[in-house]
Design a protein around this motif. Structure first.
Motif, PDB file in Angstrom:
ATOM      1  N   PHE A   1      20.402   4.227 -50.481  1.00 13.52           N
ATOM      2  CA  PHE A   1      20.392   3.998 -49.046  1.00 13.52           C
ATOM      3  C   PHE A   1      21.679   3.279 -48.665  1.00 13.52           C
ATOM      4  CE2 PHE A   1      16.033   3.730 -50.650  1.00 13.52           C
ATOM      5  CZ  PHE A   1      15.442   4.757 -49.934  1.00 13.52           C
ATOM      6  N   PRO A   2      22.153   3.488 -47.429  1.00  9.63           N
ATOM      7  CA  PRO A   2      23.358   2.754 -47.013  1.00  9.63           C
ATOM      8  C   PRO A   2      23.045   1.257 -46.898  1.00  9.63           C
ATOM      9  CG  PRO A   2      22.484   4.047 -45.189  1.00  9.63           C
ATOM     10  CD  PRO A   2      21.669   4.387 -46.399  1.00  9.63           C
ATOM     11  N   TYR A   3      24.031   0.458 -47.151  1.00 12.42           N
ATOM     12  CA  TYR A   3      23.887  -0.993 -47.036  1.00 12.42           C
ATOM     13  C   TYR A   3      24.277  -1.394 -45.624  1.00 12.42           C
ATOM     14  CZ  TYR A   3      24.521  -5.965 -47.677  1.00 12.42           C
ATOM     15  OH  TYR A   3      24.431  -7.326 -47.542  1.00 12.42           O
ATOM     16  N   ILE A   4      23.346  -1.936 -44.897  1.00  9.29           N
ATOM     17  CA  ILE A   4      23.598  -2.339 -43.510  1.00  9.29           C
ATOM     18  C   ILE A   4      24.156  -3.756 -43.554  1.00  9.29           C
ATOM     19  CG2 ILE A   4      22.555  -2.744 -41.258  1.00  9.29           C
ATOM     20  CD1 ILE A   4      20.367  -0.673 -42.219  1.00  9.29           C
ATOM     21  N   ASP A   5      25.456  -3.849 -43.284  1.00  8.42           N
ATOM     22  CA  ASP A   5      26.115  -5.153 -43.364  1.00  8.42           C
ATOM     23  C   ASP A   5      26.355  -5.779 -41.991  1.00  8.42           C
ATOM     24  OD1 ASP A   5      28.142  -3.590 -42.350  1.00  8.42           O
ATOM     25  OD2 ASP A   5      29.567  -4.015 -43.948  1.00  8.42           O
ATOM     26  N   GLY A   6      25.996  -5.060 -40.909  1.00 11.01           N
ATOM     27  CA  GLY A   6      26.203  -5.584 -39.564  1.00 11.01           C
ATOM     28  C   GLY A   6      27.631  -5.444 -39.085  1.00 11.01           C
ATOM     29  N   ASP A   7      28.507  -4.933 -39.942  1.00 13.27           N
ATOM     30  CA  ASP A   7      29.909  -4.793 -39.596  1.00 13.27           C
ATOM     31  C   ASP A   7      30.327  -3.327 -39.707  1.00 13.27           C
ATOM     32  OD1 ASP A   7      32.613  -5.235 -39.087  1.00 13.27           O
ATOM     33  OD2 ASP A   7      33.047  -5.940 -41.105  1.00 13.27           O
ATOM     34  N   VAL A   8      30.567  -2.850 -40.929  1.00 13.60           N
ATOM     35  CA  VAL A   8      30.938  -1.456 -41.127  1.00 13.60           C
ATOM     36  C   VAL A   8      29.758  -0.553 -40.774  1.00 13.60           C
ATOM     37  CG1 VAL A   8      31.672   0.263 -42.829  1.00 13.60           C
ATOM     38  CG2 VAL A   8      32.649  -2.035 -42.879  1.00 13.60           C
ATOM     39  N   ILE A   9      28.593  -0.910 -41.264  1.00 12.38           N
ATOM     40  CA  ILE A   9      27.362  -0.199 -40.895  1.00 12.38           C
ATOM     41  C   ILE A   9      26.502  -1.193 -40.132  1.00 12.38           C
ATOM     42  CG2 ILE A   9      25.340   1.049 -41.737  1.00 12.38           C
ATOM     43  CD1 ILE A   9      27.004   1.890 -44.149  1.00 12.38           C
ATOM     44  N   SER A  10      26.526  -1.065 -38.810  1.00 11.77           N
ATOM     45  CA  SER A  10      25.912  -2.079 -37.952  1.00 11.77           C
ATOM     46  C   SER A  10      24.391  -2.017 -37.918  1.00 11.77           C
ATOM     47  CB  SER A  10      26.467  -1.959 -36.534  1.00 11.77           C
ATOM     48  OG  SER A  10      26.176  -0.670 -36.012  1.00 11.77           O
ATOM     49  N   LYS A  11      23.833  -0.808 -37.978  1.00 14.53           N
ATOM     50  CA  LYS A  11      22.373  -0.627 -37.905  1.00 14.53           C
ATOM     51  C   LYS A  11      22.006   0.563 -38.782  1.00 14.53           C
ATOM     52  CE  LYS A  11      22.691  -1.032 -32.983  1.00 14.53           C
ATOM     53  NZ  LYS A  11      22.276  -0.482 -31.708  1.00 14.53           N
ATOM     54  N   SER A  12      20.710   0.744 -38.958  1.00 11.59           N
ATOM     55  CA  SER A  12      20.259   1.922 -39.695  1.00 11.59           C
ATOM     56  C   SER A  12      20.539   3.166 -38.868  1.00 11.59           C
ATOM     57  CB  SER A  12      18.762   1.829 -39.995  1.00 11.59           C
ATOM     58  OG  SER A  12      18.000   2.074 -38.821  1.00 11.59           O
ATOM     59  N   SER A  13      20.668   4.290 -39.543  1.00  8.35           N
ATOM     60  CA  SER A  13      20.921   5.536 -38.814  1.00  8.35           C
ATOM     61  C   SER A  13      19.768   5.830 -37.856  1.00  8.35           C
ATOM     62  CB  SER A  13      21.138   6.691 -39.789  1.00  8.35           C
ATOM     63  OG  SER A  13      20.059   6.814 -40.676  1.00  8.35           O
ATOM     64  N   TYR A  14      18.546   5.491 -38.245  1.00  7.80           N
ATOM     65  CA  TYR A  14      17.405   5.694 -37.346  1.00  7.80           C
ATOM     66  C   TYR A  14      17.590   4.878 -36.068  1.00  7.80           C
ATOM     67  CZ  TYR A  14      12.786   5.772 -35.349  1.00  7.80           C
ATOM     68  OH  TYR A  14      11.746   5.936 -34.469  1.00  7.80           O
TER      69      TYR A  14
END
Length: 189
Positions: free
Chosen positions: A33-46
């Protein structure tokens, strides 16, 4: 470097590919699963698709193969408890009640929840390998539906919610490479 993307852009692609390939032992666990770091990936895709923000609203083609789970599941499972434990490990966001409900929805004696799901392309008897557990065909169906079919359906629903055209497909022809392994059906390709 402070900018992760800039730093990664300076790394040779073949080195990155080597590190991210879980089979070489550099990483102890692959990225499920992608790691949600709040920066590069701000939220889940859902969350992003549900909100309608921050995604390109272009038409999409999305779908699955009929027997998605036949190649990716744990084929050694023999009991409902083993399926429960496997799902708990593979899908950490599912709670025990949800897993129990899923197991109820995929009863062992229901031909609709056994892979291959649509063996009409071949009239050869389906013989499972000796290494397969008693409920491998059933748990493979459940795993494939959870991993691929549910994601495809939910993604299509979220795009449609925001007025984005959806084109869905169902791939139902085995590949030449697996056509002699009828127990795989139309597996993920």
């Amino acid at each position: 470097a402070e900018d992760y993307i800039e730093c990664l852009q300076d790394v040779d692609a073949s080195k990155l590919q080597y590190v991210f390939n879980a089979t070489n032992g550099v990483l102890k666990k692959s990225f499920a699963f992608p790691y949600i770091d709040g920066d590069v990936i701000s939220k889940s895709s859902y969350e992003i698709l549900d909100s309608g923000e921050d995604f390109i609203k272009a038409p999409i083609l999305i779908g699955t193969s009929t027997d998605e789970g036949s190649a990716f599941s744990n084929h050694s499972l023999n009991t409902s408890q083993e399926v429960h434990d496997y799902l708990l490990q593979q899908f950490p966001n599912l709670n025990k009640a949800s897993i129990s409900r899923l197991i109820e929805m995929y009863p062992i004696d229901n031909p609709d929840t056994i892979l291959p799901n649509d063996p009409t392309y071949n009239n050869t008897p389906i013989v499972y390998p000796p290494s397969y557990g008693a409920i491998a065909a059933n748990s493979s169906c459940l795993s494939g539906d959870l991993t691929f079919l549910a994601g495809s359906k939910i993604t299509a629903q979220l795009y449609a919610k925001h007025g984005v055209p959806i084109y869905k497909y169902r791939h139902n022809i085995p590949t030449l490479e697996t056509s002699n392994q009828t127990f795989l059906g139309t597996t993920h390709y």
